[in-house]
Design a protein around this motif. Structure first.
Motif, PDB file in Angstrom:
ATOM      1  N   SER A  45      -0.790  -9.483   8.673  1.00 54.14           N
ATOM      2  CA  SER A  45       0.151 -10.083   7.584  1.00 54.14           C
ATOM      3  C   SER A  45       1.531  -9.452   8.095  1.00 54.14           C
ATOM      4  CB  SER A  45      -0.232  -9.851   6.106  1.00 54.14           C
ATOM      5  OG  SER A  45      -1.543 -10.500   5.982  1.00 54.14           O
ATOM      6  N   ARG A  46       2.504 -10.138   7.202  1.00 53.89           N
ATOM      7  CA  ARG A  46       3.844  -9.441   7.414  1.00 53.89           C
ATOM      8  C   ARG A  46       3.977  -9.572   5.975  1.00 53.89           C
ATOM      9  NH1 ARG A  46       7.681 -13.261  10.625  1.00 53.89           N
ATOM     10  NH2 ARG A  46       6.775 -11.868  12.360  1.00 53.89           N
TER      11      ARG A  46
ATOM     12  N   ASP B 144       0.656 -15.447   0.620  1.00 49.35           N
ATOM     13  CA  ASP B 144      -0.934 -14.881   0.397  1.00 49.35           C
ATOM     14  C   ASP B 144      -0.794 -14.012  -1.030  1.00 49.35           C
ATOM     15  OD1 ASP B 144      -1.730 -16.002   2.546  1.00 49.35           O
ATOM     16  OD2 ASP B 144      -1.153 -14.473   3.777  1.00 49.35           O
TER      17      ASP B 144
ATOM     18  N   THR C 111       3.675 -11.411   1.027  1.00 47.26           N
ATOM     19  CA  THR C 111       2.997 -11.358   2.280  1.00 47.26           C
ATOM     20  C   THR C 111       2.924 -12.882   2.817  1.00 47.26           C
ATOM     21  OG1 THR C 111       0.772 -11.383   1.495  1.00 47.26           O
ATOM     22  CG2 THR C 111       1.901  -9.299   1.901  1.00 47.26           C
TER      23      THR C 111
ATOM     24  N   ASN D 128       1.439 -14.933   6.684  1.00 48.04           N
ATOM     25  CA  ASN D 128       0.464 -14.648   7.795  1.00 48.04           C
ATOM     26  C   ASN D 128       1.568 -14.677   9.005  1.00 48.04           C
ATOM     27  OD1 ASN D 128      -0.926 -15.768  10.254  1.00 48.04           O
ATOM     28  ND2 ASN D 128      -2.670 -15.738   8.733  1.00 48.04           N
ATOM     29  N   THR D 129       1.450 -13.766   9.960  1.00 48.70           N
ATOM     30  CA  THR D 129       2.311 -13.499  10.915  1.00 48.70           C
ATOM     31  C   THR D 129       2.375 -14.590  12.017  1.00 48.70           C
ATOM     32  OG1 THR D 129       0.757 -12.451  12.287  1.00 48.70           O
ATOM     33  CG2 THR D 129       2.204 -10.989  10.904  1.00 48.70           C
TER      34      THR D 129
ATOM     35  N   ASP E 153       5.978  -5.971   9.820  1.00 46.70           N
ATOM     36  CA  ASP E 153       4.735  -6.563  10.315  1.00 46.70           C
ATOM     37  C   ASP E 153       3.567  -5.425  10.404  1.00 46.70           C
ATOM     38  OD1 ASP E 153       6.050  -9.049  11.022  1.00 46.70           O
ATOM     39  OD2 ASP E 153       6.847  -8.259  13.009  1.00 46.70           O
TER      40      ASP E 153
ATOM     41  N   SER F   6      -2.141  -5.172   6.306  1.00 43.08           N
ATOM     42  CA  SER F   6      -3.211  -5.485   5.885  1.00 43.08           C
ATOM     43  C   SER F   6      -3.283  -5.890   4.438  1.00 43.08           C
ATOM     44  CB  SER F   6      -4.376  -4.799   6.240  1.00 43.08           C
ATOM     45  OG  SER F   6      -4.612  -4.607   7.740  1.00 43.08           O
TER      46      SER F   6
END
Length: 445
Positions: free
Chosen positions: A307-308, A339, A351, A353-354, A375, A378
């Motif tokens: 996750s970012r 998220d 956060t 998703n990358t 980056d 979690s």
């Protein structure tokens, strides 16, 4: 009656099909309806074949080999299998000529996996003395809209499914139905796919519409576990979990049931049971609307990696309402999903998703804010009783502090069943083990 759903890993080869058949046979007295996914990695193989076809090459070798060898090893006739493989090759030849694959054609292509799977399994059941009949989902009453690759079932299904299986339900037809998961047809008769969790949705819709005693989804573990057993070998199965808890688990990395697939059974109150195809005597875990027994404060600990983390701080005097409205409008504009999130008056940490491209979004946000991107993060989530959050968090932080782990963000879900912590990807597994040890008394690193 019961519904029994088996995923692709349970059907990966002839030996696993035999195991599935034995499980179905052992439950014959309960009048099962069976829902199947495609065998093994067939869906991925179909998509790979599509990519080759778009480049001008037709190759169904891997798909042919798996299904023909499975049929041969099971000792069943390959007539229907060969016919479907021929139809598949014709489709891919057409794709190779036009060098294009539309969403509509993609759904048609992907449907071959489930259609092959049910025919092989139904034929082997019948050969084994367990009378069975393969059903394509559209012959079982499944009709959807025309949103290819992510279709939604129409309300017609609630009446069409009971009509399709009226004779089986009444006992006039003794052949066990073996139904394709994941696929349907729209009102025009065009094949569609149901998107993420589609096979589970087929199973729960079938069970809910028929008001069965329970819906069983068969996996390779003893139900829903307290953590990923690959990370925590000591993880233990839960006897029961609520739909709300299961939905949060699905959002945060655990492959239980996708939240959309739970909607039909929640509507009717139909019980869902997660069973182990390698330990059929285990009771598994049941998913219920409301907990029927006392439970520990923390139920499950799970994690999502890659996750970012975005830290966004206002640089203008917008006030909290204007600042937050601007930020969330940008996420809406760029179609970017969040998220977990934590906010203050003029700052937001969240956060994403990358895999999502954030370049345009970040440029727009930076007009009114400073943004720092981090980056390799979690999301470690505790599915828990948030009414005991103070005690839960105290134990969390004490355990993590003892191991020198600093939490980078915390978010308590509005659903009141989850607390999420952000840490580095490199620490994620260790954090899960530490927390599992703290709450369940098992050893950790």
């Amino acid at each position: 009656m019961i519904v029994m759903k088996f995923g692709g890993s349970s059907l990966a080869d002839a030996e696993r099909v035999r195991r599935v058949a034995s499980i179905i046979g052992a439950n014959r007295a309960k009048k099962p309806l069976v829902v199947l996914s495609a065998m093994g990695d067939t869906t991925d193989s179909l998509l790979e074949a599509a990519e080759k076809a778009v480049s001008g090459s037709v190759d169904v070798g891997a798909i042919e080999t798996l299904h023909r060898e499975t049929a041969r090893n099971l000792g069943i006739a390959a007539g229907e299998t060969d016919a479907l493989l021929g139809e598949l090759k014709t489709l891919l030849t057409g794709v190779s000529l036009v060098r294009e694959l539309s969403k509509r054609s993609r759904d048609y292509l992907v449907s071959f996996g489930e259609r092959l799977s049910v025919r092989i399994t139904a034929a082997f059941l019948s050969k084994s003395g367990i009378l069975a009949r393969a059903f394509d989902a559209w012959d079982a009453g499944f009709v959807s809209d025309s949103a290819f690759t992510q279709a939604e079932l129409l309300d017609d299904v609630w009446q069409a499914v009971p009509a399709a299986f009226a004779e089986y339900a009444s006992g006039k037809d003794g052949a066990i139905p073996v139904v394709t998961g994941f696929i349907a047809k729209d009102r025009k008769g065009t094949i569609t796919t149901l998107g993420r969790g589609g096979s589970d949705l087929t199973a729960t819709m079938l069970g809910a519409a028929l008001r069965v005693d329970e819906i069983q989804t068969w996996k390779d573990v003893d139900g829903i576990l307290s953590a990923d057993p690959r990370i925590v070998p000591e993880a233990h199965p839960l006897h029961e979990i609520t739909y709300e808890e299961a939905a949060e688990l699905a959002y945060f990395g655990s492959q239980v049931l996708h939240p959309r697939s739970m909607l039909p059974c929640r509507k009717t109150g139909t019980l869902v049971r997660v069973k182990n195809s390698y330990n059929i005597d285990s009771e598994g875990s049941v998913i219920v609307e409301a907990r029927r027994e006392a439970a520990e404060p923390v139920r499950v600990i799970t994690a999502v990696k890659h996750s970012r983390l975005l830290d966004i701080v206002s640089t203008r005097m917008l006030g909290s309402a204007g600042f937050l409205a601007h930020i969330f409008n940008q996420f809406l504009k760029w179609g970017t999903s969040i998220d977990v999130i934590a906010t203050s008056e003029v700052s937001v940490s969240l956060t994403v998703n990358t895999a999502q491209d954030l370049s345009g979004l970040l440029e727009d946000i930076r007009h009114v804010s400073d943004v720092q991107c981090h980056d390799e993060k979690s999301i470690v989530t505790l599915i828990c009783d948030v009414t005991q959050s103070s005690a839960i968090l105290a134990k969390c932080f004490a355990a993590l502090a003892a191991h020198g782990i600093n939490v980078q963000m915390i978010s308590q879900g509005a659903s009141k069943v989850n607390i999420s912590l952000i840490c580095d990807d490199a620490e994620s597994d260790h954090v899960v083990r530490i927390l599992h040890g703290a709450f369940f008394g098992t050893p950790h690193e």
